[in-house]
Design a protein around this motif. Structure first.
Motif, PDB file in Angstrom:
ATOM      1  N   LEU A 162       0.840  -1.199   0.000  1.00  9.86           N
ATOM      2  CA  LEU A 162       0.000   0.000   0.000  1.00  9.86           C
ATOM      3  C   LEU A 162       0.879   1.254   0.000  1.00  9.86           C
ATOM      4  O   LEU A 162       0.627   2.199  -0.759  1.00  9.86           O
ATOM      5  CB  LEU A 162      -0.935  -0.017   1.222  1.00  9.86           C
ATOM      6  N   ALA A 163       1.923   1.238   0.812  1.00 11.30           N
ATOM      7  CA  ALA A 163       2.842   2.392   0.847  1.00 11.30           C
ATOM      8  C   ALA A 163       3.488   2.590  -0.520  1.00 11.30           C
ATOM      9  O   ALA A 163       3.636   3.720  -1.001  1.00 11.30           O
ATOM     10  CB  ALA A 163       3.917   2.169   1.904  1.00 11.30           C
ATOM     11  N   ARG A 164       3.825   1.486  -1.164  1.00 11.95           N
ATOM     12  CA  ARG A 164       4.437   1.584  -2.501  1.00 11.95           C
ATOM     13  C   ARG A 164       3.432   2.156  -3.499  1.00 11.95           C
ATOM     14  O   ARG A 164       3.780   2.993  -4.334  1.00 11.95           O
ATOM     15  CB  ARG A 164       4.905   0.201  -2.956  1.00 11.95           C
ATOM     16  N   ALA A 165       2.176   1.707  -3.389  1.00 15.85           N
ATOM     17  CA  ALA A 165       1.139   2.256  -4.282  1.00 15.85           C
ATOM     18  C   ALA A 165       0.979   3.753  -4.024  1.00 15.85           C
ATOM     19  O   ALA A 165       0.871   4.549  -4.971  1.00 15.85           O
ATOM     20  CB  ALA A 165      -0.182   1.526  -4.056  1.00 15.85           C
ATOM     21  N   LEU A 166       1.001   4.152  -2.752  1.00 16.29           N
ATOM     22  CA  LEU A 166       0.875   5.581  -2.430  1.00 16.29           C
ATOM     23  C   LEU A 166       2.080   6.354  -2.978  1.00 16.29           C
ATOM     24  O   LEU A 166       1.967   7.509  -3.363  1.00 16.29           O
ATOM     25  CB  LEU A 166       0.764   5.789  -0.917  1.00 16.29           C
ATOM     26  N   GLY A 167       3.220   5.668  -3.019  1.00 16.11           N
ATOM     27  CA  GLY A 167       4.444   6.296  -3.524  1.00 16.11           C
ATOM     28  C   GLY A 167       4.389   6.616  -5.007  1.00 16.11           C
ATOM     29  O   GLY A 167       5.190   7.400  -5.517  1.00 16.11           O
ATOM     30  N   GLN A 168       3.444   6.013  -5.699  1.00 13.73           N
ATOM     31  CA  GLN A 168       3.310   6.302  -7.141  1.00 13.73           C
ATOM     32  C   GLN A 168       2.589   7.628  -7.371  1.00 13.73           C
ATOM     33  O   GLN A 168       2.425   8.050  -8.498  1.00 13.73           O
ATOM     34  CB  GLN A 168       2.548   5.177  -7.831  1.00 13.73           C
ATOM     35  N   ASP A 169       2.129   8.222  -6.288  1.00 18.51           N
ATOM     36  CA  ASP A 169       1.470   9.517  -6.356  1.00 18.51           C
ATOM     37  C   ASP A 169       0.273   9.509  -7.298  1.00 18.51           C
ATOM     38  O   ASP A 169      -0.009  10.492  -7.978  1.00 18.51           O
ATOM     39  CB  ASP A 169       2.473  10.605  -6.802  1.00 18.51           C
ATOM     40  N   ALA A 170      -0.405   8.373  -7.338  1.00 19.14           N
ATOM     41  CA  ALA A 170      -1.606   8.272  -8.182  1.00 19.14           C
ATOM     42  C   ALA A 170      -2.798   8.784  -7.382  1.00 19.14           C
ATOM     43  O   ALA A 170      -2.786   8.739  -6.147  1.00 19.14           O
ATOM     44  CB  ALA A 170      -1.820   6.814  -8.569  1.00 19.14           C
ATOM     45  N   ARG A 171      -3.798   9.270  -8.057  1.00 20.07           N
ATOM     46  CA  ARG A 171      -5.014   9.714  -7.383  1.00 20.07           C
ATOM     47  C   ARG A 171      -6.077   8.617  -7.419  1.00 20.07           C
ATOM     48  O   ARG A 171      -7.159   8.779  -6.897  1.00 20.07           O
ATOM     49  CB  ARG A 171      -5.562  11.005  -8.030  1.00 20.07           C
ATOM     50  N   ILE A 172      -5.745   7.528  -8.125  1.00 15.62           N
ATOM     51  CA  ILE A 172      -6.678   6.404  -8.224  1.00 15.62           C
ATOM     52  C   ILE A 172      -5.966   5.157  -7.707  1.00 15.62           C
ATOM     53  O   ILE A 172      -4.830   4.874  -8.102  1.00 15.62           O
ATOM     54  CB  ILE A 172      -7.105   6.178  -9.690  1.00 15.62           C
ATOM     55  N   LEU A 173      -6.648   4.425  -6.842  1.00 17.77           N
ATOM     56  CA  LEU A 173      -6.074   3.179  -6.331  1.00 17.77           C
ATOM     57  C   LEU A 173      -6.998   2.029  -6.705  1.00 17.77           C
ATOM     58  O   LEU A 173      -8.179   2.027  -6.346  1.00 17.77           O
ATOM     59  CB  LEU A 173      -5.919   3.292  -4.804  1.00 17.77           C
ATOM     60  N   LEU A 174      -6.453   1.063  -7.453  1.00 14.93           N
ATOM     61  CA  LEU A 174      -7.224  -0.099  -7.879  1.00 14.93           C
ATOM     62  C   LEU A 174      -6.752  -1.284  -7.056  1.00 14.93           C
ATOM     63  O   LEU A 174      -5.555  -1.614  -7.065  1.00 14.93           O
ATOM     64  CB  LEU A 174      -6.987  -0.366  -9.372  1.00 14.93           C
ATOM     65  N   MET A 175      -7.667  -1.922  -6.349  1.00 17.72           N
ATOM     66  CA  MET A 175      -7.275  -2.987  -5.430  1.00 17.72           C
ATOM     67  C   MET A 175      -7.994  -4.272  -5.821  1.00 17.72           C
ATOM     68  O   MET A 175      -9.222  -4.332  -5.835  1.00 17.72           O
ATOM     69  CB  MET A 175      -7.621  -2.579  -3.999  1.00 17.72           C
ATOM     70  N   ASP A 176      -7.198  -5.300  -6.148  1.00 19.68           N
ATOM     71  CA  ASP A 176      -7.766  -6.570  -6.618  1.00 19.68           C
ATOM     72  C   ASP A 176      -7.616  -7.610  -5.511  1.00 19.68           C
ATOM     73  O   ASP A 176      -6.551  -8.218  -5.364  1.00 19.68           O
ATOM     74  CB  ASP A 176      -7.039  -7.016  -7.892  1.00 19.68           C
ATOM     75  N   GLU A 177      -8.649  -7.784  -4.727  1.00 19.77           N
ATOM     76  CA  GLU A 177      -8.656  -8.721  -3.587  1.00 19.77           C
ATOM     77  C   GLU A 177      -7.396  -8.602  -2.723  1.00 19.77           C
ATOM     78  O   GLU A 177      -6.731  -9.614  -2.454  1.00 19.77           O
ATOM     79  CB  GLU A 177      -8.786 -10.158  -4.093  1.00 19.77           C
ATOM     80  N   PRO A 178      -7.049  -7.394  -2.293  1.00 15.12           N
ATOM     81  CA  PRO A 178      -5.745  -7.213  -1.643  1.00 15.12           C
ATOM     82  C   PRO A 178      -5.610  -7.909  -0.301  1.00 15.12           C
ATOM     83  O   PRO A 178      -4.496  -8.185   0.137  1.00 15.12           O
ATOM     84  CB  PRO A 178      -5.652  -5.690  -1.463  1.00 15.12           C
ATOM     85  N   PHE A 179      -6.749  -8.210   0.355  1.00 10.17           N
ATOM     86  CA  PHE A 179      -6.651  -8.796   1.695  1.00 10.17           C
ATOM     87  C   PHE A 179      -7.141 -10.241   1.730  1.00 10.17           C
ATOM     88  O   PHE A 179      -7.316 -10.816   2.807  1.00 10.17           O
ATOM     89  CB  PHE A 179      -7.459  -7.947   2.694  1.00 10.17           C
ATOM     90  N   ALA A 180      -7.351 -10.834   0.554  1.00  8.98           N
ATOM     91  CA  ALA A 180      -7.972 -12.158   0.487  1.00  8.98           C
ATOM     92  C   ALA A 180      -7.140 -13.238   1.165  1.00  8.98           C
ATOM     93  O   ALA A 180      -7.685 -14.208   1.676  1.00  8.98           O
ATOM     94  CB  ALA A 180      -8.246 -12.535  -0.962  1.00  8.98           C
TER      95      ALA A 180
END
Ligand SMILES: Nc1ncnc2c1ncn2[C@@H]1O[C@H](COP(=O)(O)OP(=O)(O)OP(=O)(O)O)[C@@H](O)[C@H]1O
Length: 280
Positions: A162-180
């Motif tokens: 998640l921190a790495r995704a936030l590091g991409q400085d994107a305004r959209i976060l797409l999560m594909d079953e991240p906690f499954a």
């Protein structure tokens, strides 16, 4: 905004009949999107005539039988796949992706995995270390910069992802079953973390899951897809009073209703597989 009267000089201009009201900015717009993977059209389209708008800062959960095209939809939004017809626009900017597996590089430390995303984004070397520390702090992993991936628990790895995704400085976060693949307690903690991060950042989130309660616990809106071809069949606005937890009465009640619909969709279209099992 207090409703203004037409003809009142002090009212906002959009209160006049001839001026449209301000619309919420869209972050993602899919307009009549069809996606096929076969060239000859002999098989049903994976997605058929799908339209979806996600507003800036909105959190949308996506449910549907296994194979109905949820991941394909995320791939289209991420620009990894092109639609066969229709259009996909992301006025909210580029998207960051998060998957069931953290997909961290095992030969790098937690911090280096994040720094790599920063490097790819063009952040100067001198700033990367501090920024990675800050992002680790955001996901409550302060002090873990030097930890090796294999030293981290599944939940910690997803926090780093998640921190790495936030590091991409994107305004959209797409999560594909991240906690499954996480145990129930860890998942519960990460739900809270994700909502905290979402509220702090105002990201637009599309969250794919097979877990109906998780969809309701997290989403402001739940979208149900049918299969073969994939289409949106029903939508719920989630309005639950008070703090929302996986075991909240409001979450339970709405989950039951959605589960009934999802079961019906699965029975109607999908070939049963272990991952199409419905959990409410
Ligand atoms: N690159 C590809 N080439 C060919 N077929 C594909 C490709 N990607 C997906 N498909 C097919 O598209 C359909 C939808 O797959 P997708 O992974 O989007 O479904 P899903 O709803 O995310 O499934 P699950 O919930 O099991 O993850 C499946 O039949 C899959 O085999």
């Amino acid at each position: 905004m207090t409703p203004a009267t037409v003809g009142d000089e002090r009212h906002e201009p959009w209160a006049r009949a001839d001026v449209p009201p301000p619309t919420v900015q869209a972050a993602i717009v899919l307009d009549r999107v069809t996606k096929r993977f076969d060239r000859d059209g002999s098989r049903p389209a994976v997605l058929q005539d799908v339209s979806l708008t996600v507003a800036e800062g909105e959190f949308v959960s996506l449910l549907g039988a296994s194979g109905c095209g949820k991941s394909t939809l995320l791939a289209l939004v991420a620009g990894l796949e092109a639609p066969t017809s229709g259009t996909v626009a992301t006025p909210g900017g580029h998207a960051a992706l998060m998957f069931q597996e953290s997909a961290l590089f095992p030969w790098l430390t937690a911090g280096q995995n994040i720094e790599l995303a920063l490097k790819l984004r063009g952040v100067p070397r001198a700033e990367r270390r501090d920024e990675a520390e800050r992002l680790l702090d955001v996901v409550h992993l302060a002090g873990q910069h030097k930890s090796r991936v294999h030293e981290l628990s599944g939940g910690m790895r997803q926090r780093v992802a998640l921190a790495r995704a936030l590091g991409q400085d994107a305004r959209i976060l797409l999560m594909d079953e991240p906690f499954a693949s996480l145990d129930a307690i860890t998942r519960d903690v990460l739900h809270e973390e994700l909502i905290r991060v979402w509220e702090a950042t105002g990201l637009s989130v599309v969250f794919v899951t097979h877990n109906v309660r998780e969809a309701v616990r997290l989403g402001q809106r739940v979208e149900l897809m049918s299969s073969r071809p994939g289409r949106f069949v029903r939508r719920w606005e989630v309005e639950i009073e008070g703090p929302r937890r996986i075991e909240s009465a409001g979450v339970s009640e709405l989950s039951k209703e959605i589960t009934d619909d999802l079961r019906r969709e699965i029975r109607r279209h999908a070939v049963p597989t272990p991952s199409s099992e419905v959990r409410s």
